[in-house]
Design an enzyme around this catalytic site. Structure first.
Site, PDB file in Angstrom:
ATOM      1  N   ASN A  10       0.871  -1.184   0.000  1.00  0.00           N
ATOM      2  CA  ASN A  10       0.000   0.000   0.000  1.00  0.00           C
ATOM      3  C   ASN A  10       0.903   1.227   0.000  1.00  0.00           C
ATOM      4  O   ASN A  10       1.501   1.549   1.022  1.00  0.00           O
ATOM      5  CB  ASN A  10      -0.911  -0.031   1.239  1.00  0.00           C
ATOM      6  N   TRP A  11       0.972   1.875  -1.149  1.00  0.00           N
ATOM      7  CA  TRP A  11       1.915   3.000  -1.277  1.00  0.00           C
ATOM      8  C   TRP A  11       1.350   4.316  -0.745  1.00  0.00           C
ATOM      9  O   TRP A  11       2.026   5.330  -0.757  1.00  0.00           O
ATOM     10  CB  TRP A  11       2.348   3.147  -2.751  1.00  0.00           C
ATOM     11  N   LYS A  12       0.093   4.272  -0.334  1.00  0.00           N
ATOM     12  CA  LYS A  12      -0.557   5.466   0.239  1.00  0.00           C
ATOM     13  C   LYS A  12      -0.344   6.672  -0.687  1.00  0.00           C
ATOM     14  O   LYS A  12      -0.335   6.496  -1.901  1.00  0.00           O
ATOM     15  CB  LYS A  12      -0.055   5.704   1.670  1.00  0.00           C
ATOM     16  N   HIS A 100      -9.546   1.339   5.129  1.00  0.00           N
ATOM     17  CA  HIS A 100      -8.259   1.508   5.802  1.00  0.00           C
ATOM     18  C   HIS A 100      -8.438   2.442   7.005  1.00  0.00           C
ATOM     19  O   HIS A 100      -9.253   3.363   6.956  1.00  0.00           O
ATOM     20  CB  HIS A 100      -7.231   2.097   4.818  1.00  0.00           C
ATOM     21  N   GLU A 102      -6.791   4.831   8.028  1.00  0.00           N
ATOM     22  CA  GLU A 102      -6.596   6.256   7.718  1.00  0.00           C
ATOM     23  C   GLU A 102      -7.866   6.851   7.116  1.00  0.00           C
ATOM     24  O   GLU A 102      -8.160   8.030   7.302  1.00  0.00           O
ATOM     25  CB  GLU A 102      -5.383   6.418   6.785  1.00  0.00           C
ATOM     26  N   GLU A 172      -5.150  -4.733  10.752  1.00  0.00           N
ATOM     27  CA  GLU A 172      -4.127  -3.709  10.948  1.00  0.00           C
ATOM     28  C   GLU A 172      -4.411  -2.954  12.243  1.00  0.00           C
ATOM     29  O   GLU A 172      -5.220  -2.012  12.248  1.00  0.00           O
ATOM     30  CB  GLU A 172      -4.143  -2.707   9.786  1.00  0.00           C
ATOM     31  N   SER A 217       3.714  -1.988  10.359  1.00  0.00           N
ATOM     32  CA  SER A 217       5.172  -2.006  10.536  1.00  0.00           C
ATOM     33  C   SER A 217       5.803  -3.350  10.168  1.00  0.00           C
ATOM     34  O   SER A 217       6.735  -3.818  10.832  1.00  0.00           O
ATOM     35  CB  SER A 217       5.547  -1.596  11.966  1.00  0.00           C
ATOM     36  N   GLY A 238       2.932  -1.076   4.283  1.00  0.00           N
ATOM     37  CA  GLY A 238       2.966   0.344   3.948  1.00  0.00           C
ATOM     38  C   GLY A 238       4.378   0.793   3.638  1.00  0.00           C
ATOM     39  O   GLY A 238       4.930   0.509   2.563  1.00  0.00           O
ATOM     40  N   GLY A 239       5.008   1.476   4.587  1.00  0.00           N
ATOM     41  CA  GLY A 239       6.319   2.100   4.382  1.00  0.00           C
ATOM     42  C   GLY A 239       7.351   1.208   3.720  1.00  0.00           C
ATOM     43  O   GLY A 239       8.043   1.631   2.779  1.00  0.00           O
TER      44      GLY A 239
HETATM   45  P1  13P Z   1       3.163   0.462   7.646  1.00  0.00           P
HETATM   46  O1  13P Z   1       3.631  -0.827   7.040  1.00  0.00           O
HETATM   47  O2  13P Z   1       3.907   1.667   7.142  1.00  0.00           O
HETATM   48  O3  13P Z   1       3.067   0.370   9.138  1.00  0.00           O
HETATM   49  O4  13P Z   1       1.654   0.690   7.119  1.00  0.00           O
HETATM   50  C1  13P Z   1       0.736  -0.336   7.248  1.00  0.00           C
HETATM   51  C2  13P Z   1      -0.468   0.034   6.486  1.00  0.00           C
HETATM   52  O5  13P Z   1      -1.210   0.936   6.848  1.00  0.00           O
HETATM   53  C3  13P Z   1      -0.729  -0.702   5.238  1.00  0.00           C
HETATM   54  O6  13P Z   1      -2.018  -0.449   4.773  1.00  0.00           O
END
Ligand code: 13P
Length: 255
Positions: A10-12, A100, A102, A172, A217, A238-239
């Protein structure tokens, strides 16, 4: 029940369309045929990069699936700034992330809306990746299971067992997202087992087939611990998915 693992990046709100092309190509250089036999892999770039990602994936015949990060619940209409499920399907998008944390917290998405979005994704013959997870406050108040049950049941309300069997849930925990405080694999196994039990209660076999991922994470050092657990079927990253080298190490978790 053997479920093929699924890894989703997920590149957000990162990567323009040119960066996306490079990232998809670099990721593909680091993986080969047998890797894709072992895991399904998808990336979720921003909407503006989906068309470019589709083009490079088709031109280079890269077995990476496309995912979108969000969708509108209606098929079309006067919804300025929104994107419909059929528009995504037309770009060969296979998965759509729905609910999600967010979006729940910053865009006030609730269970009813997430349920409508999941239905819109299914109607366009794509797979929803439904995100659930408790906040730190809810966890500390001992409400984790209650929150997960409510979120899972709410998102799946009104679906058929067949529809449920094909979809993906991502557990998550909100406190683990982007914090470097990843959840303990034993705890994740227990929570995911709980989610699966809720699905089995309402949808019988659908619950055994459904893939449930962990997100929060995830990195190359901790992915092995999650994948060793019976009920954890992959990761929503994510990151660490923004760097193709790092993400490839996560995808090849067994090496
Ligand atoms: P991180 O891997 O950066 O913690 O993000 C997780 C996430 O929100 C994937 O959708």
């Amino acid at each position: 029940m053997s479920r093929k693992p699924l890894m989703v990046g997920n590149w957000k709100m990162h990567a323009n369309h040119l960066e996306t092309i490079q990232m998809v190509q670099k990721l593909s250089y680091r993986l080969d045929g047998p890797d894709y036999d072992r895991v399904d892999l998808a990336v979720a770039p921003p909407f503006t990069a989906l068309r470019s990602a589709q083009t490079v994936i088709e031109a280079d015949q890269i077995p990476i699936a496309l995912a979108a990060q969000n969708v509108h619940q209606e098929p079309e209409g006067a919804f300025t700034g929104e994107i419909s499920a059929t528009m995504l399907a037309k770009l060969s998008v296979s998965y759509v992330i729905v609910g999600h944390s967010e979006r729940r917290s910053q865009f006030l998405e609730d269970e009813a809306l997430i349920n409508r979005k999941a239905k819109a994704v299914l109607a366009a013959e794509m797979t929803p990746v439904i995100c659930v997870g408790e906040t730190l406050e809810q966890r500390e108040a001992g409400q984790t299971d209650e929150v997960l049950i409510r979120q899972v049941a709410g998102a799946l309300s009104g679906l058929t067992p067949d529809q449920v069997a094909g979809l993906v849930i991502a557990y998550e925990p909100v406190w683990a997202i982007g914090t470097a405080h990843s959840a303990e694999p034993d705890d994740v196994q227990q929570r995911i087992e709980r989610c699966r039990a809720v699905v089995i209660d309402s949808f019988a076999d659908g619950g055994e087939h459904i893939r449930i991922l962990y997100g929060g994470s995830v990195n190359p050092g901790n992915i092995g611990g999650y994948m060793a657990k019976r009920d954890i079927d992959g990761a929503l990253v994510g990151g660490a998915s923004l760097d193709p080298d790092t993400f490839a190490m996560i995808v090849r978790y067994w090496t």
